[in-house]
Write an enzyme that holds these catalytic residues in place. Structure first.
Site, PDB file in Angstrom:
ATOM      1  N   ASP A 243       0.805  -1.229   0.000  1.00 40.22           N
ATOM      2  CA  ASP A 243       0.000   0.000   0.000  1.00 40.22           C
ATOM      3  C   ASP A 243       0.836   1.277   0.000  1.00 40.22           C
ATOM      4  OD1 ASP A 243       0.777   0.013   2.721  1.00 40.22           O
ATOM      5  OD2 ASP A 243      -1.185   0.693   3.435  1.00 40.22           O
TER       6      ASP A 243
ATOM      7  N   ASN B 282       7.663  -9.562   4.065  1.00 40.13           N
ATOM      8  CA  ASN B 282       6.433  -9.140   4.721  1.00 40.13           C
ATOM      9  C   ASN B 282       5.246  -9.769   4.024  1.00 40.13           C
ATOM     10  OD1 ASN B 282       4.957  -7.293   6.622  1.00 40.13           O
ATOM     11  ND2 ASN B 282       4.040  -6.660   4.667  1.00 40.13           N
ATOM     12  N   GLU B 283       4.478 -10.511   4.785  1.00 36.24           N
ATOM     13  CA  GLU B 283       3.207 -11.083   4.343  1.00 36.24           C
ATOM     14  C   GLU B 283       3.278 -11.838   3.023  1.00 36.24           C
ATOM     15  OE1 GLU B 283       0.054  -8.189   4.662  1.00 36.24           O
ATOM     16  OE2 GLU B 283       0.234  -8.172   6.840  1.00 36.24           O
TER      17      GLU B 283
ATOM     18  N   ASN C 240       0.961 -10.480  11.593  1.00 37.31           N
ATOM     19  CA  ASN C 240       0.298  -9.212  11.264  1.00 37.31           C
ATOM     20  C   ASN C 240      -1.199  -9.499  11.291  1.00 37.31           C
ATOM     21  OD1 ASN C 240       2.871  -8.327  10.727  1.00 37.31           O
ATOM     22  ND2 ASN C 240       2.561  -7.940   8.553  1.00 37.31           N
TER      23      ASN C 240
ATOM     24  N   TYR D 233      -9.907  -4.821   9.445  1.00 36.44           N
ATOM     25  CA  TYR D 233     -10.359  -5.326   8.142  1.00 36.44           C
ATOM     26  C   TYR D 233     -11.454  -6.375   8.299  1.00 36.44           C
ATOM     27  CZ  TYR D 233      -6.531  -2.762   6.048  1.00 36.44           C
ATOM     28  OH  TYR D 233      -5.693  -1.762   5.651  1.00 36.44           O
TER      29      TYR D 233
ATOM     30  N   LYS E 243      -3.004   4.730   9.984  1.00 31.87           N
ATOM     31  CA  LYS E 243      -2.860   3.886  11.182  1.00 31.87           C
ATOM     32  C   LYS E 243      -1.744   4.385  12.101  1.00 31.87           C
ATOM     33  CE  LYS E 243      -4.891  -0.246   9.170  1.00 31.87           C
ATOM     34  NZ  LYS E 243      -4.819   0.101   7.739  1.00 31.87           N
TER      35      LYS E 243
HETATM   36  C1  GCB Z   1      -0.566  -4.897   6.082  1.00 30.78           C
HETATM   37  C2  GCB Z   1       0.716  -4.542   5.447  1.00 30.78           C
HETATM   38  C3  GCB Z   1       1.060  -3.076   5.601  1.00 30.78           C
HETATM   39  C4  GCB Z   1      -0.182  -2.231   5.385  1.00 30.78           C
HETATM   40  C5  GCB Z   1      -1.191  -2.608   6.454  1.00 30.78           C
HETATM   41  C6  GCB Z   1      -2.504  -1.832   6.316  1.00 30.78           C
HETATM   42  O1  GCB Z   1      -0.862  -6.022   6.354  1.00 30.78           O
HETATM   43  O2  GCB Z   1       1.794  -5.337   5.889  1.00 30.78           O
HETATM   44  O3  GCB Z   1       2.065  -2.750   4.672  1.00 30.78           O
HETATM   45  O4  GCB Z   1       0.086  -0.862   5.415  1.00 30.78           O
HETATM   46  O5  GCB Z   1      -1.497  -3.958   6.338  1.00 30.78           O
HETATM   47  O6  GCB Z   1      -2.647  -0.805   6.967  1.00 30.78           O
HETATM   48  O7  GCB Z   1      -3.341  -2.256   5.549  1.00 30.78           O
END
Ligand code: GCB
Length: 597
Positions: A160, A409-410, A463, A469, A565
């Site tokens: 993102d 990451n993820e 995470n 979400y 966030k």
């Molecule tokens: C995640 C990602 C991070 C995003 C975050 C979000 O899982 O690792 O890069 O910014 O969610 O805020 O959606």
């Protein structure tokens, strides 16, 4: 890879400043063979995207050109002369006058180009750097370029944060002696009150090696010679989270009693180990508090900025954070130097973000085609990932602040092919650094039931976005899901578990007496719910909130003026949750919340 540092045998000239600038679509072919025909100038270091008002530049897909004149100091005759780019995001081609002198792919790791044969001491040259913002199957992070209906090339990527590009870190011209120290690797330990500094030196040319360790007051506390050895430091003062103590290892290359090269390496004596479900620093259980961060500020984009760095570390200390993760790419080396000096613990992450086609499937997590396939993350991506790991570990291996590598990451670790993709990378990382634990941040779709790679790693980093979400506005249900999820990982792995992302988008100034998403109260309540759950698990070793501060995101519908966030706004003002974290974290000194001091 040694950071350019002025020593009695090495000199350094900063090339930061304002450079001529243009984008390929508006320049002649081979724009490097003359002064750039463009009215624009760009600041270095800074991402170029937000410097200009022109949208075509901001979202440019393709090459941009930076150019300036450089004068080589006249005293550098007989020395090797190099250019050092602390980063060029995401690929670079470097020209000295009319000639291509070097190339590099990978947007967050440094590279050198030896230009000794192309320049003269005392002379001047035209330096042109072409930088590409493009992401593809051959880059880490990966991306895809398509030609849209308008005929324009459009970049898509699967993370993102905004794809900032350009020369976001410093550029240097520096000199090295012909016979020189090429690399130094330091591994530390201790037995009782004696510190052990294991060192290994690589030398170019024929020279003897001499080493000495000095303490913070400059007194020599250990000495030795040879390409490798173990130095003993009596009455060692350990490097500890929150209480950094640094020694200096001076390495000298000597020919017939003359020092021909000298290089200082900062050394913090400490150990890191995973034992059972504990994460140990210096043999003591450590509990991570802190954040996932981004290199992100207004105007500069990902441009390194010392003022922001100092202030961000002040805010870490203010909030009681003892750590951060370099989500989602290696940060400027100055940041790690600063963490070394200030006792902040770092999880050092690669730029491998977005190895997950599940995100295209939205919340269902169903990939439109397999992630680990030639359609997306195949052999070329894996090779780029391996090269990136070599460069990251090569750069950061000596930093005491770095306690763990986060390899991705993820990633879609729930998908077939993930094991074939990751196993060789894990083996490579362990070969490059046998001392630090490895982790990866687990995406929501990768559950304790379907993940295929967790046994390859040392620490489970989750995470999770229950209450955001999914179950948005319903923290009671979110709590049940979270509890079950962590319990599942405890039962499956027996490893230390931490949360590397949890949080809620929050609009500063929005308030409510009810559980309303986007309010400052909801962010605080969500974090407190997570903390309640974490504290029920002795296997839990840390919490890093997503995110330290609000940050810029890619164009699209899913964000209102970026990702909100942050616990701090983009200009580093605290939201209410900052005070709640401060109440929980301050005074813990690496202890688990709720445990005795
Ligand atoms: C995640 C990602 C991070 C995003 C975050 C979000 O899982 O690792 O890069 O910014 O969610 O805020 O959606």
């Amino acid at each position: 890879m040694l950071k350019p540092t002025p020593t009695p045998t090495r000199e350094l000239v900063s090339l930061d400043g304002v450079w001529r600038f243009g984008i390929d679509t508006r320049l002649a072919e081979q724009p490097w063979i003359a002064a750039l025909d463009s009215p624009l100038e760009a600041a270095v270091p800074a991402s170029y995207n937000d410097l200009f008002t022109d949208p075509e530049i901001r979202d440019h897909v393709g090459w941009v050109y930076y150019q300036r004149e450089v004068r080589v100091p006249r005293g550098w005759g007989g020395e090797r002369i190099l250019l050092r780019f602390d980063a060029a995001t995401h690929a670079a081609r470097v020209y000295v006058d009319d000639a291509l002198v070097g190339e590099h792919v990978g947007g967050y790791t440094p590279f050198d180009i030896d230009i000794t044969d192309a320049v003269e001491a005392g002379g001047a040259f035209r330096l042109t750097v072409a930088v590409s913002a493009d992401l593809s199957k051959e880059t880490i992070p990966p991306g895809k370029i398509e030609v849209g209906m308008t005929g324009k090339r459009v970049q898509t990527y699967f993370h993102d944060f905004y794809n900032y590009a350009g020369l976001a870190r410093s550029v240097w011209l520096y000199s090295l002696p012909a016979t020189r120290i090429d690399d130094v690797t330091v591994v530390t330990g201790f037995e009782g009150s004696t510190g052990i500094v294991d060192y290994r030196v690589e030398v170019v040319g024929d020279a003897d090696v001499r080493v000495r360790v000095t303490d913070a007051a400059g007194a020599v506390v250990a000495e030795g010679s040879g390409l490798e050895g173990a130095l003993q430091v009596p009455d060692v003062v350990l490097w500890k989270p929150g209480a950094a103590y640094l020694y200096e290892l001076t390495v000298e290359a000597v020919q017939r009693d003359t020092v021909v090269d000298s290089y200082p390496v900062v050394v913090g004596v400490r150990t890191v180990e995973v034992r059972g479900h504990e994460f140990l620093i210096n043999g003591e259980p450590f509990y991570f508090t802190g954040f996932g961060k981004h290199e992100d500020t207004a105007i500069r984009g990902k441009g390194h900025d010392n003022a922001y760095m100092v202030h961000d570390f002040q805010l870490l200390e203010w909030s009681g954070a003892n750590s951060f993760r370099t989500s989602h790419y290696p940060y400027a080396e100055d940041v790690l130097d600063f963490a070394d000096r200030h006792g902040i613990v770092v999880i050092d992450e690669t730029a491998a973000v977005g190895l997950n086609m599940g995100v295209v499937g939205g919340l269902s997590g169903t990939p439109p085609f397999p992630t680990f396939s030639e359609q997306y993350a195949g052999a070329a991506t894996q090779a780029a990932h391996a090269q990136h790991l070599r460069e990251l570990i090569g750069r950061d291996k000596n930093h005491p602040s770095v306690v763990m590598w986060c390899i991705a990451n993820e990633p879609a670790s729930n998908e077939d092919g993930s094991r074939e993709y990751f196993e060789p990378l894990v083996n490579l990382a362990r070969e490059l650094d046998p001392t630090r634990p490895l982790t990866y941040s687990l995406v929501m779709f990768a559950t304790f039931k379907n993940d295929q790679i967790v046994d390859l790693f040392d620490v489970v980093s989750m995470n999770r976005y229950y209450g955001w979400y999914i179950n948005a506005g319903d923290l009671a249900t979110a709590e049940l899901y979270l509890q079950g999820d962590i319990q599942g990982w405890v039962d499956r792995t027996g490893k230390p578990i931490m949360m590397t992302e949890y949080g809620a988008d929050t609009m500063p100034g929005l308030h409510s007496v009810w559980d309303q998403v986007w309010t400052e109260e909801y962010q605080t309540d969500l974090l407190e719910m997570y903390h309640r759950v974490f504290d029920r698990f002795p296997q839990f070793v840390g919490e890093q909130v997503w995110n330290f501060s609000d940050f810029a995101t890619t164009n699209g519908l899913h964000r209102v003026g970026g990702n909100k966030k942050g616990i701090f706004t983009r200009d580093r003002k605290p939201k209410s949750a900052a005070f709640a974290l401060r109440r929980r974290w301050r005074g813990l000194d690496g202890r688990k919340p709720g445990t005795e001091s």
